[in-house]
Design a protein around this motif. Structure first.
Motif, mmCIF file in Angstrom:
data_model
loop_
_atom_site.group_PDB
_atom_site.id
_atom_site.type_symbol
_atom_site.label_atom_id
_atom_site.label_comp_id
_atom_site.label_asym_id
_atom_site.label_seq_id
_atom_site.Cartn_x
_atom_site.Cartn_y
_atom_site.Cartn_z
ATOM 1 N N MET A 55 71.859 47.506 39.674
ATOM 2 C CA MET A 55 71.266 46.836 38.514
ATOM 3 C C MET A 55 72.358 46.165 37.696
ATOM 4 O O MET A 55 73.534 46.541 37.794
ATOM 5 C CB MET A 55 70.586 47.858 37.589
ATOM 6 N N TYR B 77 78.151 50.122 31.389
ATOM 7 C CA TYR B 77 78.303 49.334 32.609
ATOM 8 C C TYR B 77 79.652 49.665 33.235
ATOM 9 O O TYR B 77 80.544 50.233 32.585
ATOM 10 C CB TYR B 77 78.156 47.829 32.330
ATOM 11 N N THR C 187 69.402 37.396 32.338
ATOM 12 C CA THR C 187 68.437 38.084 33.198
ATOM 13 C C THR C 187 68.935 39.483 33.539
ATOM 14 O O THR C 187 70.135 39.696 33.711
ATOM 15 C CB THR C 187 68.196 37.310 34.518
ATOM 16 N N PHE C 188 67.999 40.408 33.634
ATOM 17 C CA PHE C 188 68.273 41.737 34.183
ATOM 18 C C PHE C 188 67.867 41.684 35.651
ATOM 19 O O PHE C 188 66.838 41.107 35.991
ATOM 20 C CB PHE C 188 67.438 42.788 33.435
ATOM 21 N N PRO D 113 74.577 45.572 28.574
ATOM 22 C CA PRO D 113 74.135 46.960 28.769
ATOM 23 C C PRO D 113 75.020 47.938 27.989
ATOM 24 O O PRO D 113 76.243 47.748 27.899
ATOM 25 C CB PRO D 113 74.291 47.173 30.280
ATOM 26 N N VAL E 78 72.323 41.580 24.538
ATOM 27 C CA VAL E 78 71.814 42.123 25.816
ATOM 28 C C VAL E 78 72.909 42.516 26.821
ATOM 29 O O VAL E 78 72.733 42.384 28.021
ATOM 30 C CB VAL E 78 70.726 41.226 26.469
ATOM 31 N N VAL F 140 73.139 42.825 34.436
ATOM 32 C CA VAL F 140 72.705 41.704 33.600
ATOM 33 C C VAL F 140 73.562 40.497 33.937
ATOM 34 O O VAL F 140 74.787 40.602 34.059
ATOM 35 C CB VAL F 140 72.829 42.065 32.098
ATOM 36 N N TYR G 176 64.161 40.050 39.177
ATOM 37 C CA TYR G 176 64.810 39.535 37.968
ATOM 38 C C TYR G 176 63.822 39.610 36.801
ATOM 39 O O TYR G 176 62.647 39.275 36.957
ATOM 40 C CB TYR G 176 65.208 38.061 38.140
ATOM 41 N N TYR G 177 64.320 39.994 35.653
ATOM 42 C CA TYR G 177 63.523 39.985 34.426
ATOM 43 C C TYR G 177 64.304 39.170 33.398
ATOM 44 O O TYR G 177 65.425 39.530 33.038
ATOM 45 C CB TYR G 177 63.287 41.421 33.937
ATOM 46 N N LEU H 298 69.571 47.753 26.569
ATOM 47 C CA LEU H 298 69.977 46.342 26.596
ATOM 48 C C LEU H 298 69.739 45.794 25.192
ATOM 49 O O LEU H 298 68.751 45.113 24.946
ATOM 50 C CB LEU H 298 69.145 45.575 27.627
ATOM 51 N N LEU I 17 65.476 37.959 30.008
ATOM 52 C CA LEU I 17 65.523 38.552 28.667
ATOM 53 C C LEU I 17 65.678 37.488 27.580
ATOM 54 O O LEU I 17 65.273 37.697 26.438
ATOM 55 C CB LEU I 17 66.698 39.528 28.570
#
Ligand code: F6R
Ligand code: ZN
Length: 197
Positions: free
Chosen positions: A69, A20, A150-151, A17, A15, A71, A100-101, A10, A103
């Motif tokens: 998964m 994808y 967010t990822f 990917p 960011v 983004v 969720y992470y 990422l 970024l």
């Protein structure tokens, strides 16, 4: 699609990917009936069907045991006082969670259960959010200039129920207040579909 282990990156700052399968674009027209200020919505849409958010998906078989998964990128902007946001959904298999992470950017995740519990959690770079099973979720970008990126990862058999939110809306909304983002009760909750022309 491989059944072997794989990696991707990422790369900052975009960011997106490195690998994808799907790139989804959601525009103002996709938020029809969802916005608090329907007049502002109609006026903006008449000008331009602006890009509100994008999703990059990594495909996997949509079966239990697999993980999907991707983004999610919500762009900065507002309809009236309401910040740009995703449509939001329950998972069709409602007993499935999501991770969720964050970024990049600033915003909130608006969440609620079918029983009427509500929660709104802040998102900012480096923050991890766990959305438990049963909680509908919508990302909101509150930054004036920066995307909310967010990822996410969730069970591949979850599916998406958009219809419930399209009909009822979320109980809570995030709007631009005099002292920054404000979380308010949605005065149109349960009436959204009825008010649509
Ligand atoms: C998947 C998920 C996210 C969202 C994305 C766009 O279950 O929650 O990948 O799909 O943030 O939001 P929606 O799907 O509500 O348009
Ligand atoms: Zn989800």
């Amino acid at each position: 699609m491989t059944d072997l282990p794989f990696t991707f990156t990422l790369p900052m700052p975009e960011v997106i990917p490195s690998n994808y399968d799907n790139h989804i674009e959601r525009r103002l027209s996709d938020l029809r009936g969802q916005c608090l200020d329907q007049e502002a919505y109609a006026a903006m849409l008449a000008q331009e069907n602006s890009l509100v958010y994008e999703v990059y998906e990594i495909k996997r078989p949509e079966i239990a045991g697999e993980i999907l998964m991707g983004v999610s990128i919500v762009h900065p902007g507002k309809v009236g006082r309401e910040f740009y946001m995703t449509k939001g959904h329950f998972h069709t298999v409602i007993n499935t969670a999501e991770l969720y992470y964050c970024l990049r950017g600033e915003g909130f995740m608006v969440m609620e259960t079918p029983e009427g519990d509500t929660d709104v959690q802040p998102l900012s770079s480096g923050r991890v959010l766990y959305v438990p099973p049963r909680w509908a979720h919508r990302s909101v970008c509150t930054s004036r200039q920066e995307d909310l990126v967010t990822f996410f990862a969730y069970p591949a058999n979850a599916g998406h129920d958009y219809g419930t939110i399209e009909q009822l809306g979320f109980r809570k909304l995030v709007v631009d207040g005099s002292r920054g983002p404000e979380i308010i009760d949605n005065p149109r909750y349960q009436e959204q579909a009825a008010r649509e022309p």
